[in-house]
Design a protein around this motif. Structure first.
Motif: not given
Length: 167
Positions: A76-84, A93-102
């Motif tokens: 149900p949830e994930f962190d930056v490492a999983a997104a990367a 890049h994953a942190r930036r992308a997640l921040t934009e999606l948020r």
């Protein structure tokens, strides 16, 4: 156009915030066109589908791709490492992308972890399922590899300190 559904209004507002040159009239027209793509839906379901469709189409290609791959995540949830891992991105890049999606209201962040709003999760999983199987499998392989590496680091921390969870 959003049927007074708060989540649809929030998504539409995020689309406006992301493009200050877009007018409310243009947004309403865009939502009307998005609604036409869902002829079998009505009411709240139609408003949410149209708002998601517009928000998704408004994303840069790299963010649309990551959103689809995040739809593969089994939890149900994930962190930056999983997104990367899923997106084959660096942590930065994953942190930036997640921040934009948020910021575009397509993700919710709590304590450094992310999850989809309920109505976005179904769309993300549907989009993920439409990806070619070879790409889905590769993304899930990267996630499993990252998970194994994190588990190994947790068992044997390099500094001898306390282990931390990554997922």
């Amino acid at each position: 156009m959003c049927a007074y559904v708060p989540a649809a209004v929030d998504l539409a507002a995020a689309v406006l915030r992301a493009d200050p040159t877009r007018t409310v009239a243009a947004l309403a027209e865009d939502l009307g066109r998005a609604r036409e793509r869902f002829p079998g839906l009505a009411g709240e379901a139609l408003a949410l589908a149209a708002a998601f469709d517009l928000a998704y189409r408004d994303l840069p290609a790299s963010r649309r791709r990551l959103l689809r791959y995040l739809g593969l995540h089994p939890g149900p949830e994930f962190d930056v490492a999983a997104a990367a891992a899923l997106g084959n991105l660096t942590l930065l890049h994953a942190r930036r992308a997640l921040t934009e999606l948020r910021d575009r209201r397509l993700l919710i962040e709590t304590g450094g972890r992310f999850r989809f709003p309920d109505f976005v999760a179904a769309h993300a999983r549907r989009l993920a399922g439409a990806e070619p199987a070879v790409l889905r499998d590769a993304a899930l392989d990267r996630l499993r590899d990252a998970d194994r590496r994190a588990a190994a680091r947790a068992r044997h921390p390099p500094d001898g300190g306390a282990a931390t969870d990554h997922y």
